[in-house]
Design an enzyme around this catalytic site. Structure first.
Site, short mmCIF file in Angstrom:
data_model
loop_
_atom_site.label_atom_id
_atom_site.label_comp_id
_atom_site.label_asym_id
_atom_site.label_seq_id
_atom_site.Cartn_x
_atom_site.Cartn_y
_atom_site.Cartn_z
N ARG A 30 7.86 44.98 -43.94
CA ARG A 30 8.91 44.86 -42.93
C ARG A 30 9.64 46.20 -42.77
O ARG A 30 9.94 46.86 -43.77
CB ARG A 30 9.88 43.72 -43.27
N ASP A 31 9.90 46.53 -41.51
CA ASP A 31 10.60 47.78 -41.20
C ASP A 31 12.02 47.74 -41.77
O ASP A 31 12.71 46.73 -41.69
CB ASP A 31 10.63 47.97 -39.68
N ILE A 32 12.46 48.87 -42.30
CA ILE A 32 13.79 48.94 -42.91
C ILE A 32 14.90 48.87 -41.85
O ILE A 32 16.03 48.47 -42.17
CB ILE A 32 13.91 50.22 -43.77
N ASN A 88 3.75 55.04 -32.15
CA ASN A 88 4.38 56.30 -31.75
C ASN A 88 3.57 57.44 -32.33
O ASN A 88 3.11 57.38 -33.47
CB ASN A 88 5.83 56.36 -32.27
N VAL A 97 7.94 58.99 -38.92
CA VAL A 97 7.22 59.06 -40.20
C VAL A 97 5.79 59.51 -39.92
O VAL A 97 5.03 58.80 -39.25
CB VAL A 97 7.23 57.69 -40.91
N HIS A 101 0.99 54.43 -38.21
CA HIS A 101 1.41 53.04 -38.41
C HIS A 101 1.52 52.35 -37.08
O HIS A 101 1.80 52.97 -36.05
CB HIS A 101 2.74 52.96 -39.18
N HIS A 103 3.52 49.31 -35.16
CA HIS A 103 4.68 48.41 -35.19
C HIS A 103 4.30 47.07 -34.55
O HIS A 103 3.76 47.06 -33.43
CB HIS A 103 5.83 48.99 -34.35
#
Ligand code: DGP
Length: 115
Positions: A30-32, A88, A97, A101, A103
């Site tokens: 899970r994204d922070i 992205n 980052v 990745h 999302h």
């Protein structure tokens, strides 16, 4: 593995995360800073910086990342509601980052954000 990469450090377990999936070639956590009730990052274990750094032979990995995001969306009960998959890439693409990745974002009606 890149020692100064936050996602590599999550993959090795040096940095804690809310892991929702792991296998031999990818993890998902899970994204922070979630932008919706579901915001999961699907991340290859291999340190690939970004889309331009993909090599011939990565096609299967990328396909399996998308299929994993789809399965996670189903787990999150988003299949019929809809969701967004985002990659992205690079500074002007909004990548913060530098470890590839995907999302998975869902759980609310998302605005049109095509730039
Ligand atoms: P991007 O802009 O596409 O590179 O998105 C990077 C995402 O990574 C951003 O939504 C926040 C998330 N993130 C950054 N650092 C961490 C971390 O240490 N843990 C977790 N779970 N997510 C992180």
């Amino acid at each position: 593995m890149s020692a100064d990469c936050i996602f590599c450090r999550i993959i090795t377990g040096d940095v804690p995360s809310d892991l929702v999936y792991t296998d031999e070639e990818m993890v998902a956590f899970r994204d922070i800073n979630p932008v919706a009730s579901t915001h999961i990052l699907v991340v290859p274990r291999e340190h690939i910086e970004s889309v331009p750094h993909l090599q011939p032979g990565h096609e299967g990995l990328v396909g399996r990342m998308v299929m994993r995001a789809r399965a996670l969306a189903e787990d999150e009960d988003l299949a019929s509601r809809g969701y967004r998959l985002v990659v992205n890439s690079g500074p002007e693409g909004g990548q913060m980052v530098p470890h590839l990745h995907l999302h998975l974002i869902g759980g609310r009606r998302l605005k049109d954000q095509m730039g």
